[in-house]
Design a protein around this motif. Structure first.
Motif, PDB file in Angstrom:
ATOM      1  N   PRO A   2      50.045  39.207  42.674  1.00  0.00           N
ATOM      2  CA  PRO A   2      48.930  39.408  41.742  1.00  0.00           C
ATOM      3  C   PRO A   2      48.609  38.141  40.955  1.00  0.00           C
ATOM      4  O   PRO A   2      49.432  37.235  40.841  1.00  0.00           O
ATOM      5  CB  PRO A   2      49.464  40.493  40.807  1.00  0.00           C
ATOM      6  CG  PRO A   2      50.951  40.307  40.818  1.00  0.00           C
ATOM      7  CD  PRO A   2      51.275  39.862  42.229  1.00  0.00           C
ATOM      8  N   ALA A   3      47.417  38.119  40.409  1.00  0.00           N
ATOM      9  CA  ALA A   3      47.031  37.028  39.519  1.00  0.00           C
ATOM     10  C   ALA A   3      47.871  37.111  38.252  1.00  0.00           C
ATOM     11  O   ALA A   3      48.292  38.197  37.844  1.00  0.00           O
ATOM     12  CB  ALA A   3      45.552  37.146  39.173  1.00  0.00           C
ATOM     13  N   PHE A   4      48.130  35.973  37.652  1.00  0.00           N
ATOM     14  CA  PHE A   4      48.871  35.966  36.397  1.00  0.00           C
ATOM     15  C   PHE A   4      48.329  34.885  35.479  1.00  0.00           C
ATOM     16  O   PHE A   4      47.490  34.071  35.866  1.00  0.00           O
ATOM     17  CB  PHE A   4      50.378  35.814  36.634  1.00  0.00           C
ATOM     18  CG  PHE A   4      50.776  34.592  37.408  1.00  0.00           C
ATOM     19  CD1 PHE A   4      50.987  33.377  36.774  1.00  0.00           C
ATOM     20  CD2 PHE A   4      50.950  34.654  38.783  1.00  0.00           C
ATOM     21  CE1 PHE A   4      51.350  32.253  37.486  1.00  0.00           C
ATOM     22  CE2 PHE A   4      51.325  33.541  39.507  1.00  0.00           C
ATOM     23  CZ  PHE A   4      51.517  32.329  38.855  1.00  0.00           C
ATOM     24  N   TYR A   5      48.816  34.912  34.235  1.00  0.00           N
ATOM     25  CA  TYR A   5      48.295  34.074  33.165  1.00  0.00           C
ATOM     26  C   TYR A   5      49.465  33.425  32.437  1.00  0.00           C
ATOM     27  O   TYR A   5      50.504  34.054  32.255  1.00  0.00           O
ATOM     28  CB  TYR A   5      47.469  34.930  32.198  1.00  0.00           C
ATOM     29  CG  TYR A   5      46.434  35.716  32.947  1.00  0.00           C
ATOM     30  CD1 TYR A   5      45.183  35.174  33.225  1.00  0.00           C
ATOM     31  CD2 TYR A   5      46.729  36.987  33.450  1.00  0.00           C
ATOM     32  CE1 TYR A   5      44.253  35.877  33.974  1.00  0.00           C
ATOM     33  CE2 TYR A   5      45.807  37.695  34.191  1.00  0.00           C
ATOM     34  CZ  TYR A   5      44.565  37.144  34.451  1.00  0.00           C
ATOM     35  OH  TYR A   5      43.662  37.834  35.197  1.00  0.00           O
ATOM     36  N   ALA A   6      49.284  32.171  32.017  1.00  0.00           N
ATOM     37  CA  ALA A   6      50.335  31.438  31.311  1.00  0.00           C
ATOM     38  C   ALA A   6      50.007  31.338  29.833  1.00  0.00           C
ATOM     39  O   ALA A   6      48.865  31.050  29.463  1.00  0.00           O
ATOM     40  CB  ALA A   6      50.491  30.038  31.905  1.00  0.00           C
TER      41      ALA A   6
END
Length: 130
Positions: A2-6
């Motif tokens: 899945p897409a993820f965010y930092a």
């Protein structure tokens, strides 16, 4: 994957190279690919941080900044709570809170994918929506 965010927390003047190395080390340690990263975030107190701005530009991603009141809402989801971070910023953990806040803007419920990873001058955490 899945897409993820930092989400990033950093000391004043932390260079983009240090932030990128911390991010890439976290990705490698958890078997994640940079191609799935969809955005980076921090607290609005870091709006003038050239390192964060340069990293976002280098990666071709938006840098989203959140006020502490917005980040404070994610306190129940944090893996670690720092009194020092709270005294300085008004939230219990900038990196994790910022990652969760950015993931929360997408469909689904935000969750930590990688809890905060600590470097010399910065922290990074990764979150996704499920």
């Amino acid at each position: 994957m899945p897409a993820f965010y930092a989400g990033f927390g950093c000391r004043r003047g932390c260079p983009a190279d240090h932030l990128e190395r911390l991010l890439r080390d976290a990705l490698a340690a958890h078997g994640l690919q940079l191609a799935q990263l969809r955005g980076i975030a921090s607290i609005d107190l870091k709006a003038e941080e050239a390192g964060l701005q340069a990293l976002a530009s280098r990666l071709g991603l938006a840098l989203t900044l959140f006020p502490s009141v917005k980040l404070h809402a994610f306190e129940p989801l944090l893996s670690h709570r720092s009194a020092a971070a709270f005294n300085h910023s008004g939230c219990w953990g900038v990196a994790e809170s910022a990652a969760l806040a950015l993931a929360a803007q997408k469909k689904g419920t935000p969750r930590l994918l990688v809890p905060r990873q600590v470097g010399d001058r910065a922290t990074v955490a990764l979150a996704c929506s499920r």
